[in-house]
Structures are given as structure tokens and as C-alpha cells.
Scaffold this motif. Structure first.
Motif, PDB file in Angstrom:
ATOM      1  N   UNK A 121       0.843  -1.220   0.000  1.00 56.08           N
ATOM      2  CA  UNK A 121       0.000   0.000   0.000  1.00 56.08           C
ATOM      3  C   UNK A 121       0.868   1.255   0.000  1.00 56.08           C
ATOM      4  N   UNK A 122       1.953   1.200   0.792  1.00 55.96           N
ATOM      5  CA  UNK A 122       2.860   2.330   0.883  1.00 55.96           C
ATOM      6  C   UNK A 122       3.506   2.606  -0.480  1.00 55.96           C
ATOM      7  N   UNK A 123       3.908   1.530  -1.160  1.00 56.49           N
ATOM      8  CA  UNK A 123       4.510   1.690  -2.487  1.00 56.49           C
ATOM      9  C   UNK A 123       3.460   2.227  -3.466  1.00 56.49           C
ATOM     10  N   UNK A 124       2.245   1.640  -3.414  1.00 51.35           N
ATOM     11  CA  UNK A 124       1.162   2.088  -4.309  1.00 51.35           C
ATOM     12  C   UNK A 124       0.949   3.601  -4.221  1.00 51.35           C
ATOM     13  N   UNK A 125       0.990   4.125  -2.985  1.00 52.37           N
ATOM     14  CA  UNK A 125       0.749   5.569  -2.796  1.00 52.37           C
ATOM     15  C   UNK A 125       1.851   6.420  -3.416  1.00 52.37           C
ATOM     16  N   UNK A 126       3.045   5.840  -3.546  1.00 50.87           N
ATOM     17  CA  UNK A 126       4.180   6.602  -4.085  1.00 50.87           C
ATOM     18  C   UNK A 126       4.279   6.532  -5.609  1.00 50.87           C
ATOM     19  N   UNK A 127       3.471   5.653  -6.216  1.00 51.08           N
ATOM     20  CA  UNK A 127       3.582   5.470  -7.671  1.00 51.08           C
ATOM     21  C   UNK A 127       2.818   6.550  -8.426  1.00 51.08           C
ATOM     22  N   UNK A 128       3.378   7.025  -9.546  1.00 48.64           N
ATOM     23  CA  UNK A 128       2.690   8.065 -10.313  1.00 48.64           C
ATOM     24  C   UNK A 128       1.424   7.562 -11.003  1.00 48.64           C
ATOM     25  N   UNK A 129       1.318   6.269 -11.275  1.00 55.86           N
ATOM     26  CA  UNK A 129       0.148   5.721 -11.965  1.00 55.86           C
ATOM     27  C   UNK A 129       0.158   4.202 -11.838  1.00 55.86           C
ATOM     28  N   UNK A 130      -1.046   3.564 -11.818  1.00 48.90           N
ATOM     29  CA  UNK A 130      -1.055   2.092 -11.822  1.00 48.90           C
ATOM     30  C   UNK A 130      -0.835   1.504 -13.217  1.00 48.90           C
ATOM     31  N   UNK A 131      -0.641   2.356 -14.211  1.00 56.35           N
ATOM     32  CA  UNK A 131      -0.614   1.898 -15.609  1.00 56.35           C
ATOM     33  C   UNK A 131       0.767   1.610 -16.176  1.00 56.35           C
ATOM     34  N   UNK A 132       1.810   1.819 -15.371  1.00 58.56           N
ATOM     35  CA  UNK A 132       3.144   1.481 -15.827  1.00 58.56           C
ATOM     36  C   UNK A 132       3.635   0.273 -15.053  1.00 58.56           C
ATOM     37  N   UNK A 183       5.988  -4.814  -9.887  1.00 60.77           N
ATOM     38  CA  UNK A 183       4.559  -4.566  -9.802  1.00 60.77           C
ATOM     39  C   UNK A 183       4.103  -4.348 -11.238  1.00 60.77           C
ATOM     40  N   UNK A 184       3.267  -5.272 -11.731  1.00 58.31           N
ATOM     41  CA  UNK A 184       2.772  -5.169 -13.104  1.00 58.31           C
ATOM     42  C   UNK A 184       1.354  -4.625 -13.096  1.00 58.31           C
ATOM     43  N   UNK A 185       0.971  -3.877 -14.142  1.00 60.73           N
ATOM     44  CA  UNK A 185      -0.402  -3.350 -14.216  1.00 60.73           C
ATOM     45  C   UNK A 185      -1.411  -4.473 -14.487  1.00 60.73           C
ATOM     46  N   UNK A 186      -2.676  -4.197 -14.235  1.00 61.58           N
ATOM     47  CA  UNK A 186      -3.730  -5.207 -14.434  1.00 61.58           C
ATOM     48  C   UNK A 186      -3.736  -5.755 -15.860  1.00 61.58           C
ATOM     49  N   UNK A 187      -3.418  -4.880 -16.834  1.00 67.70           N
ATOM     50  CA  UNK A 187      -3.490  -5.330 -18.228  1.00 67.70           C
ATOM     51  C   UNK A 187      -2.383  -6.324 -18.594  1.00 67.70           C
ATOM     52  N   UNK A 188      -1.470  -6.589 -17.648  1.00 63.16           N
ATOM     53  CA  UNK A 188      -0.390  -7.555 -17.897  1.00 63.16           C
ATOM     54  C   UNK A 188      -0.893  -8.990 -17.793  1.00 63.16           C
TER      55      UNK A 188
END
Ligand SMILES: [Zn+2]
Length: 257
Positions: A121-132, A183-188
Motif C-alpha cells: 500500500x505504501x509503495x502504491x501511494x508513491x507510484x505516479x500511476x497504476x498503468x506502468x 509490480x505489473x499493471x492489471x493489463x499484464x
């Protein structure tokens, strides 16, 4: 005249720097697909000598799914089903692996106790987008790490869903070490594992595995943003025969948890 030459040289310099930056865009290099691995395509044709050319950091497995692979700082390790780690030999081959040349884009210190879920969760908050795509490295001290490693299989191969039902688990307490993964995006989905997939190696570099739980007490998270994907498909008959038309989302979740 002199000014013109100067501006030409300046232009050349900028073009060179631009080309270098272009190349420096983080790339995920992977061999085969998670859906092929899941159904038992356990023998690939890519050697680690070849894989190493595409990155100094990553995770994967070995032919016959002989354990878990973790690489960082250019060093590759094999963690066999006894939980022990050793250096990977160049002539070994992989049926599935993801690597990158790691370059830190985001760094986050961790000074409080966090579980695996809280860390993600901590990493998720630091990411610019879930799409990369992101390469994730965590170096730190752990109160506990729960890791597993798949036992080597003999053909005819069972599916990974069957194999992981009997895989050994290892619980370590008060260890230092490194988590490496992606961490891969959902479309992976179908190609790689959507969400987090992390492996662990202790500081002594002699134990680790595929991470299914942990408590981190202090450390440092480093993240590399990846926007280029290179997928190399095996030329093996078993990959050619694999059924890659089925949605295996549920199986991947069951295997990678
Ligand atoms: Zn794994």
C-alpha cells in the motif's frame, strides 16, 4: 562562422544526450508468459548467460521449475526447494523470468513496522500511476519473512497449481536482506503477474524464496519506472503446444499468493 559551428556542436551534443536518455528508459525484459508457466511449460530455451545481457535485477525460475530466481546488483541466485541459495551458472536455462537494468526513480525510507500488505500500500501511494510497470527493491531488516520455493519437477509435468499445493515454506525471523520483484499493471494478465511479485534473499545470500508474507521493521524502498516491455517467446515445442486462449486469472492468483 564560428557561431554556426558552435551551435552545430551544441545540437550534436543535445542529440547524443537525448539518445542516451531515450535508451535509459526503464525496460522490462521477460521470457515466456505466466499462463504458459502455469500450465506446465517448465523448460525454456533461454540461458542465464543470455538473460543477464538484459538486466542486473529480476526474478524468475529455472528449467524443471527447479526453485526461485532472484537477481540484484548484477548477481543472480537460485533458491532451491530446501530454501538454500547459491549463485546461478551461465549455462542454466529459464522457462520464465523478468529482468531489468535497475535505476532508481523513487526512493522511500521505511522507519515503522509494516506487513507485506502495508508495504505494498505504501509503495502504491508513491507510484505516479497504476498503468506502468515498476521494478521494486526493498533493502532492510525484517522481523519475519515467509518464503517458499518450488520443488524440481520431472516430465510429464503437472500444472503449477498442483505443484504449489505441496511446496515447502520457510519462516525466517530477525533477518536482514533484499526483496526484489515487480509490480505489473492489471493489463499484464496472461503475460505476467498483475500486482506485486517479490522474492527474498537474506544478507548472507544463502536463503530466501518467493515471498508470501513478511514484517519489515526498517529499510529502504527503491522503485524503477518501466515503460518499455520486451517479451521473448521460447521456440520450444512445449510453448508452441500450450493453450494460451484460456483466462487463468484465478490460477495465477492461487499460485502467486
Ligand atoms: Zn515467485
Amino acid at each position: 562562422m564560428r557561431n554556426r559551428r558552435l551551435s552545430y556542436l551544441l545540437g550534436l551534443l543535445l542529440a547524443t544526450v537525448g539518445a542516451f536518455w531515450g535508451q535509459a528508459r526503464g525496460e522490462l525484459f521477460q521470457t515466456s508468459t505466466i499462463d504458459a508457466l502455469i500450465q506446465g511449460v517448465y523448460d525454456g530455451d533461454m540461458t542465464f548467460a543470455e538473460l543477464r545481457k538484459h538486466g542486473d535485477f529480476g526474478i524468475g525460475t529455472f528449467n524443471g521449475i527447479d526453485g526461485e530466481m532472484i537477481a540484484f546488483d548484477g548477481r543472480y541466485y537460485q533458491i532451491t526447494s530446501d530454501g538454500k541459495a547459491r549463485p546461478v551458472r551461465d549455462e542454466m536455462r529459464t522457462p520464465f523470468a523478468s529482468v531489468t537494468t535497475f535505476s532508481t526513480d523513487i526512493a522511500i525510507p521505511v522507519a515503522v513496522r509494516v506487513t507485506l500488505e502495508e508495504l505494498e500500500q505504501r509503495i502504491d501511494r508513491a507510484l505516479p500511476s497504476p498503468n506502468w510497470y515498476y521494478a521494486v527493491r526493498v533493502t532492510g531488516r525484517f522481523e519475519s519473512v515467509r518464503a517458499r520455493s518450488v520443488p524440481r519437477q520431472q516430465p510429464p509435468y503437472r500444472s503449477l497449481t498442483e505443484v504449489v499445493k505441496t511446496q515447502p515454506m520457510f519462516d525466517s525471523r530477525d533477518v536482514e536482506g533484499v526483496l526484489a520483484g515487480f509490480r505489473c499493471p492489471e493489463f499484464a494478465k496472461g503475460v505476467n503477474v498483475p500486482g506485486y511479485h517479490l522474492h527474498f534473499l537474506n544478507r548472507e545470500a544463502n536463503a530466501g524464496g518467493h515471498v508470501s508474507g513478511l514484517v519489515l521493521t526498517s529499510g529502504k524502498i527503491e522503485i524503477a519506472i518501466l515503460r518499455e516491455i520486451h517479451i521473448s517467446l521460447p521456440s520450444t515445442a512445449s510453448f508452441g503446444r500450450a493453450n494460451l486462449t484460456v483466462d487463468r486469472t484465478g490460477e495465477v492468483k492461487a499460485v502467486e499468493k
